[in-house]
Design a protein around this motif. Structure first.
Motif, short mmCIF file in Angstrom:
data_model
loop_
_atom_site.label_atom_id
_atom_site.label_comp_id
_atom_site.label_asym_id
_atom_site.label_seq_id
_atom_site.Cartn_x
_atom_site.Cartn_y
_atom_site.Cartn_z
N THR A 1 -3.02 14.42 12.71
CA THR A 1 -2.86 13.79 11.40
C THR A 1 -2.05 12.52 11.56
OG1 THR A 1 -2.80 15.99 10.39
CG2 THR A 1 -2.08 14.14 9.04
N SER A 2 -2.60 11.40 11.11
CA SER A 2 -1.92 10.12 11.27
C SER A 2 -1.65 9.46 9.93
CB SER A 2 -2.75 9.17 12.14
OG SER A 2 -3.92 8.76 11.46
N GLN A 3 -0.56 8.70 9.88
CA GLN A 3 -0.21 7.89 8.71
C GLN A 3 0.51 6.64 9.18
OE1 GLN A 3 2.03 10.85 6.28
NE2 GLN A 3 0.66 10.27 4.62
N VAL A 4 0.30 5.54 8.48
CA VAL A 4 1.10 4.34 8.70
C VAL A 4 2.40 4.56 7.93
CG1 VAL A 4 1.23 1.84 8.52
CG2 VAL A 4 -0.99 2.95 8.84
N VAL A 5 3.51 4.75 8.64
CA VAL A 5 4.75 5.16 7.99
C VAL A 5 5.75 4.04 7.82
CG1 VAL A 5 4.55 7.57 8.73
CG2 VAL A 5 5.71 5.92 10.21
N THR B 1 4.00 -6.46 12.30
CA THR B 1 3.99 -5.21 13.05
C THR B 1 4.01 -4.02 12.10
OG1 THR B 1 6.42 -5.18 13.23
CG2 THR B 1 5.18 -6.23 15.02
N PHE B 2 3.51 -2.89 12.59
CA PHE B 2 3.53 -1.65 11.81
C PHE B 2 3.54 -0.46 12.76
CE2 PHE B 2 -0.88 -2.72 12.52
CZ PHE B 2 -1.50 -1.52 12.79
N GLN B 3 3.87 0.69 12.21
CA GLN B 3 3.99 1.91 13.02
C GLN B 3 3.11 3.01 12.46
OE1 GLN B 3 7.52 4.79 13.01
NE2 GLN B 3 8.01 3.45 14.72
N VAL B 4 2.40 3.69 13.35
CA VAL B 4 1.55 4.82 12.98
C VAL B 4 2.12 6.10 13.60
CG1 VAL B 4 -0.77 5.81 13.01
CG2 VAL B 4 -0.48 3.33 12.90
N ALA B 5 2.42 7.08 12.78
CA ALA B 5 2.88 8.38 13.27
C ALA B 5 1.67 9.32 13.35
CB ALA B 5 3.93 8.96 12.33
N VAL B 6 1.55 10.01 14.49
CA VAL B 6 0.45 10.96 14.68
C VAL B 6 1.05 12.33 15.01
CG1 VAL B 6 -1.66 11.52 15.93
CG2 VAL B 6 -1.04 9.11 15.55
N SER B 7 0.87 13.28 14.12
CA SER B 7 1.35 14.65 14.34
C SER B 7 0.23 15.49 14.94
CB SER B 7 1.83 15.27 13.03
OG SER B 7 2.91 14.54 12.49
N VAL C 1 0.86 -1.18 0.00
CA VAL C 1 0.00 0.00 0.00
C VAL C 1 0.90 1.24 0.00
CG1 VAL C 1 -0.15 0.05 2.54
CG2 VAL C 1 -1.91 1.18 1.18
N TRP C 2 0.46 2.26 -0.73
CA TRP C 2 1.21 3.52 -0.73
C TRP C 2 1.09 4.19 0.63
CZ3 TRP C 2 4.41 3.89 -4.51
CH2 TRP C 2 4.10 3.48 -5.80
N LEU C 3 2.20 4.74 1.09
CA LEU C 3 2.21 5.45 2.37
C LEU C 3 1.21 6.60 2.36
CD1 LEU C 3 5.38 6.35 4.43
CD2 LEU C 3 3.51 7.98 4.22
N ASP C 4 1.14 7.33 1.26
CA ASP C 4 0.26 8.50 1.21
C ASP C 4 -1.23 8.14 1.12
OD1 ASP C 4 0.01 7.70 -1.43
OD2 ASP C 4 1.10 9.39 -2.27
N LYS C 5 -1.53 6.84 1.05
CA LYS C 5 -2.93 6.40 1.03
C LYS C 5 -3.38 5.92 2.42
CE LYS C 5 -3.76 7.01 -3.37
NZ LYS C 5 -4.76 8.02 -3.81
N THR C 6 -2.54 6.12 3.44
CA THR C 6 -2.88 5.61 4.77
C THR C 6 -3.25 6.73 5.75
OG1 THR C 6 -0.58 5.71 5.57
CG2 THR C 6 -1.28 3.68 4.44
#
Length: 396
Positions: free
Chosen positions: A314-318, A326-332, A242-247
């Protein structure tokens, strides 16, 4: 079982009274404090207190971890004020704020049918800052063996400012009494070195390393496999990517007085809860399942948030590791100033999740900016594992 430790509640009440008092008090001489002097505890009796359980329970019948994050931040503050108290036990004219969170590891799922004990102590002291170790552990029932290790471990960094001048204010030094306590300080120093090294290599200051450039190049080559010959079209990725910018996923909230701390700013634990709940929602959509929280990586609070502020999260799966599920979600977190039409970033959280019941898709960055986000997430995940390993060494 008490709902809260009496000493813990006493400290919170004294902090509130002190900040509402108009009496200006001089700072007393510093006192050499033992680690045990700062020990503070509180309880989360979900099994015994049905009203408390109802406040913390989620739709799935589990504990809302975001609420627990608020309790961790609140306890860290109580520990800091207790350590900074003078020889008579009176609070010093110092205001403590949460400067950073080094790591929060959830080692075992929290159950609404158990009672839990939260404990905190100071483990390292600088000039005006201190590191605080917090553990959450299930309370054993009569006749049951005690739990071998805590359910949750957290490290907070608190910074002290003079109540009247706002300048850095020296806090009580720490007396180390045995080898175990010296190990605590050694681990803290090692973690500080890792954080310092990460700060020096910040992607806003330095370009990616040679090894990271190879990672970026490999990702670029891989996306080329899915590019077609139609002008202006974008590659269509297979289902496991999946594209990062689609998360992306966003939320907006207004900060009300009910969420303020004793210094009349928005409580840092509240921001952690909002960010955690958004990251969970994003992770659920990304995995098409229910992910499990693993950890929160190192972050700093850059700016205080005022009451009445408009917050945009604003969150994204980065970053993801499909091989480990496992995966990481960044929330600004940004404060929107609607009068000046500007935004200010207060901090960015990095939450790690696992999802063994569903496919964790591989995150693919499309632009250079997204590649930097990917590398930052990768770095956070690697540093977090090092910090977690160091923390675990203290449990042995």
């Amino acid at each position: 079982m008490p709902d809260r430790g009496s000493d813990y509640m006493s400290i919170l009440q004294r902090i509130t009274n002190e900040n509402s008092s108009g009496v200006r008090r001089p700072k007393q001489p510093l006192v050499l404090k033992r680690i045990s002097d700062s020990f503070t505890e509180t309880y989360l009796p979900f099994k015994d207190n049905l009203a408390l359980r109802e406040e913390y329970i989620n739709f799935y019948g589990d504990i809302r971890l975001g609420k627990v994050l608020e309790d961790l931040d609140r306890l860290a503050g109580a520990v800091a004020y207790k350590h900074a108290s003078d020889a008579n036990g009176d609070l010093a004219p110092i205001i403590f704020v949460t400067a950073a969170v080094d790591r929060i590891d959830l080692k075992a799922t929290l159950s609404p049918n158990r009672n839990y004990r939260l404990t905190g102590t100071v483990t390292f002291v600088g000039f005006s800052s201190m590191e605080i170790n917090i553990q959450l552990q299930a309370v054993s029932e009569p006749g049951e063996p005690s739990e071998p290790e805590p359910n949750l471990v957290a490290r907070f960094t608190m910074a002290g400012r003079d109540k009247y001048t706002g300048k850095s204010s020296q806090v009580n030094p720490l007396l180390l009494e045995d080898e175990n306590q010296r190990r605590l300080v050694k681990v803290s120093e090692q973690i500080k070195e890792h954080k310092k090294d990460a700060a020096e290599k910040n992607l806003l200051k330095r370009p990616p390393s040679a090894e990271e450039r190879l990672v970026i190049h490999q990702l670029w080559l891989e996306t080329g496999k899915y590019q077609d010959d139609v002008y202006g079209s974008h590659p269509t990725l297979p289902s496991e990517m999946v594209w990062l910018d689609k998360t992306g996923m966003e939320s907006v909230t207004v900060c009300f007085p009910s969420e303020r701390n004793v210094h009349n700013k928005i409580f840092g634990g509240y921001l952690m809860r909002l960010a955690h709940e958004l990251s969970f929602a994003n992770g659920s959509v990304y995995t098409r399942a229910r992910p499990s929280y693993v950890s929160l990586d190192d972050f700093s609070f850059k700016k205080p948030v005022n009451i009445g502020s408009i917050l945009r999260l604003t969150s994204q799966v980065v970053y993801s590791e499909p091989e480990n599920n496992t995966f990481q979600v960044a929330v600004s977190v940004d404060v929107i100033d609607n009068t000046k039409k500007v935004t200010e970033r207060t901090n960015t959280f990095y939450f790690n999740f696992s999802c063994p019941t569903s496919q964790v898709r591989r995150i693919i960055p499309r632009t250079y900016e997204d590649m930097m986000k990917y590398l930052e997430g990768r770095r956070r995940a690697q540093t977090g594992k090092i910090i977690s390993k160091l923390q675990n060494s203290l449990q042995k």
